[in-house]
Design a protein around this motif. Structure first.
Motif, PDB file in Angstrom:
ATOM      1  N   GLY A  82       0.780  -1.228   0.000  1.00 50.75           N
ATOM      2  CA  GLY A  82       0.000   0.000   0.000  1.00 50.75           C
ATOM      3  C   GLY A  82       0.815   1.284   0.000  1.00 50.75           C
ATOM      4  N   LEU A  83       2.057   1.246  -0.479  1.00 52.35           N
ATOM      5  CA  LEU A  83       2.892   2.454  -0.509  1.00 52.35           C
ATOM      6  C   LEU A  83       2.569   3.306  -1.737  1.00 52.35           C
ATOM      7  CD1 LEU A  83       6.425   1.096   0.507  1.00 52.35           C
ATOM      8  CD2 LEU A  83       4.509   1.768   1.966  1.00 52.35           C
ATOM      9  N   ASP A  84       2.567   4.609  -1.559  1.00 49.81           N
ATOM     10  CA  ASP A  84       2.367   5.482  -2.713  1.00 49.81           C
ATOM     11  C   ASP A  84       3.711   5.735  -3.392  1.00 49.81           C
ATOM     12  OD1 ASP A  84       3.748   7.445  -1.263  1.00 49.81           O
ATOM     13  OD2 ASP A  84       1.908   8.454  -0.619  1.00 49.81           O
ATOM     14  N   VAL A  85       3.685   6.459  -4.500  1.00 49.82           N
ATOM     15  CA  VAL A  85       4.886   6.631  -5.314  1.00 49.82           C
ATOM     16  C   VAL A  85       6.014   7.318  -4.546  1.00 49.82           C
ATOM     17  CG1 VAL A  85       4.056   8.798  -6.324  1.00 49.82           C
ATOM     18  CG2 VAL A  85       5.766   7.441  -7.540  1.00 49.82           C
ATOM     19  N   GLU A  86       5.692   8.272  -3.696  1.00 47.61           N
ATOM     20  CA  GLU A  86       6.751   8.973  -2.967  1.00 47.61           C
ATOM     21  C   GLU A  86       7.398   8.076  -1.920  1.00 47.61           C
ATOM     22  OE1 GLU A  86       8.006  11.637  -4.013  1.00 47.61           O
ATOM     23  OE2 GLU A  86       6.451  11.853  -5.538  1.00 47.61           O
ATOM     24  N   ASN A  87       6.610   7.218  -1.282  1.00 45.27           N
ATOM     25  CA  ASN A  87       7.183   6.293  -0.313  1.00 45.27           C
ATOM     26  C   ASN A  87       8.084   5.261  -0.999  1.00 45.27           C
ATOM     27  OD1 ASN A  87       6.115   7.254   2.153  1.00 45.27           O
ATOM     28  ND2 ASN A  87       4.134   6.345   1.666  1.00 45.27           N
ATOM     29  N   VAL A  88       7.661   4.817  -2.191  1.00 39.72           N
ATOM     30  CA  VAL A  88       8.502   3.893  -2.948  1.00 39.72           C
ATOM     31  C   VAL A  88       9.781   4.606  -3.384  1.00 39.72           C
ATOM     32  CG1 VAL A  88       8.670   2.446  -5.012  1.00 39.72           C
ATOM     33  CG2 VAL A  88       6.521   2.538  -3.725  1.00 39.72           C
TER      34      VAL A  88
END
Length: 433
Positions: A82-88
């Motif tokens: 469930g990570l968004d692009v910035e967390n990835v």
């Protein structure tokens, strides 16, 4: 190790699995040997990432439009963690031991792409050749069912009533978050988040003293449906490591005769220590010796024969996601033959009025209802017990279970989506008196 370094290691392990064509467990073991500096927490975290990539192998590659180990790992972080692009992107900063920074294509995929329009095997993360079988089982719901089968399973425990009561054990394991399972009166469940480590239950005093065993709630329910009673003669025909043997022993309250056997004596290796720890004294383990039948003295005298049948294991994909990608069509044909043989063998062991409990950890109709219908065609001396009758052993939970599980003419099918358990099929057959 940093989270970014763990992700890099997981990508390396996935590449090894693919290039060397080895099981995930072996690849993880070899990585750990080669990187002894990694602590137990690091190894557990890396293993969790690898297993999650395998859970979402097809859908992650589709989401990223990239079937590489890196592509599947990045897609998994979006779909499973469930990570968004910035967390990835924060994990992929190109720093020391971290994966390379996201490309523009990867950013776009993580931000904009979805699984809408993906074929069922991709959206549900299962091999394409299994699609007709899952469609037969679930129809239009097969993607939802398969998606649930790809999610991480909780840790389920069965309280050993030979030594303790559920409320006592729950109190002893409260620090692990143990709660009663929805249907089994003997079950406790510890929910696990996507990145959580498995708690060390085997080190808990309750486990060491034999008050509790690790067993999925679906497996507990399957044993309960057999309705083993004190004083009966019961045979666990495919006992393996003894999970259901222990459950049967507790149901029998130590009274009667319980025989555990398996055609592969290697599978029986752990059973002796488990029986001792659980305080079981009425069980006899019979390992095969050469071609001799270990049950040669049993002829139409058993009250109950439980068959935990050899099967494809499709119902256990949550716990072994590697297995579904390694499974081949020929494996199903072999299992169908094995199941027919063990059913026919059981038929000769059961006395008039006795019963066979046929259990699989599969959701495929060919291994379940179709197998039972074929058996009844071969053995007119047997009849089906009505599923509505079987479920009454759950007492006040029977109605809730019946509303959740899939009832077929031949028995009950449990699935992660419907019952929150592993996938299990149970059918009870009675020999006419």
């Amino acid at each position: 190790m940093t989270p970014a370094a763990r992700l890099s290691a997981a990508i390396d392990v996935i590449e090894t699995i693919e290039t060397a064509r080895i099981p995930a467990a072996q690849a993880l073991k070899e990585w750990g040997i080669a990187h002894r500096f990694a602590g137990s927490g690091d190894r557990a975290a890396i293993a969790g990432l690898v297993w999650d990539v395998l859970r979402r192998r097809a859908s992650s590659a589709y989401l990223m439009d990239d079937d590489s180990a890196r592509g599947r790992a990045l897609g998994m972080l979006r779909l499973e963690r469930g990570l968004d692009v910035e967390n990835v992107a924060a994990l992929c900063d190109g720093g020391r031991y971290a994966p390379a920074p996201l490309s523009e294509a990867e950013r776009k995929a993580l931000s904009e792409r979805t699984l809408e329009g993906a074929p069922p095997p991709v959206a549900g993360d299962y091999p394409e050749w299994l699609d007709p079988y899952l469609e037969q089982a679930f129809g239009a719901d097969r993607v939802a069912e398969a998606t649930a089968m790809a999610s991480r399973a909780p840790l389920d425990l069965r309280v050993n009533t030979l030594k303790a009561k559920p409320d006592k054990v729950q109190a002893a394991l409260a620090h692990l978050g143990a709660r009663p399972t929805p249907f089994s009166p003997l079950g406790l469940r510890i929910e696990l988040s996507a990145g959580a480590r498995n708690p060390g239950v085997q080190a808990e005093e309750a486990f060491v003293k034999g008050l509790v065993e690790v067993q999925d709630e679906g497996s507990q329910i399957a044993a309960l449906f057999s309705a083993a009673k004190p004083g009966e003669q019961v045979i666990d025909l495919c006992a393996g490591a003894g999970g259901k043997t222990l459950a049967l022993a507790a149901m029998m309250q130590g009274k009667g005769r319980l025989i555990a056997t398996d055609r592969d004596k290697r599978q029986l290796a752990p059973i002796h220590e488990r029986l001792s720890r659980a305080g079981v004294h009425n069980a006899e383990v019979r390992a095969p010796k050469g071609e001799a039948d270990p049950l040669v003295d049993i002829k139409a005298s058993a009250d109950l024969v439980l068959i935990d049948a050899p099967c494809t294991g499709t119902g256990t994909w949550r716990r072994n996601p590697d297995a579904k990608w390694r499974m081949r069509p020929g494996a199903l044909e072999i299992r169908l033959k094995d199941q027919a043989e063990v059913l026919d063998r059981a038929a000769g062991l059961v006395k008039p009025g006795g019963r066979i409990a046929y259990v699989t950890c599969s959701v495929l109709p060919a291994e379940n209802g179709e197998q039972i219908r074929s058996f009844l065609d071969r053995h007119a001396e047997f009849t089906l017990a009505a599923p509505a009758e079987t479920v009454t052993v759950l007492w006040d939970k029977a109605e809730d279970f019946a509303g959740a599980a899939l009832r077929t003419p031949e028995g009950w099918l449990m699935t992660p989506r419907r019952t929150g358990t592993d996938g299990f099929f149970v059918s009870i057959l009675r020999r006419k008196g």
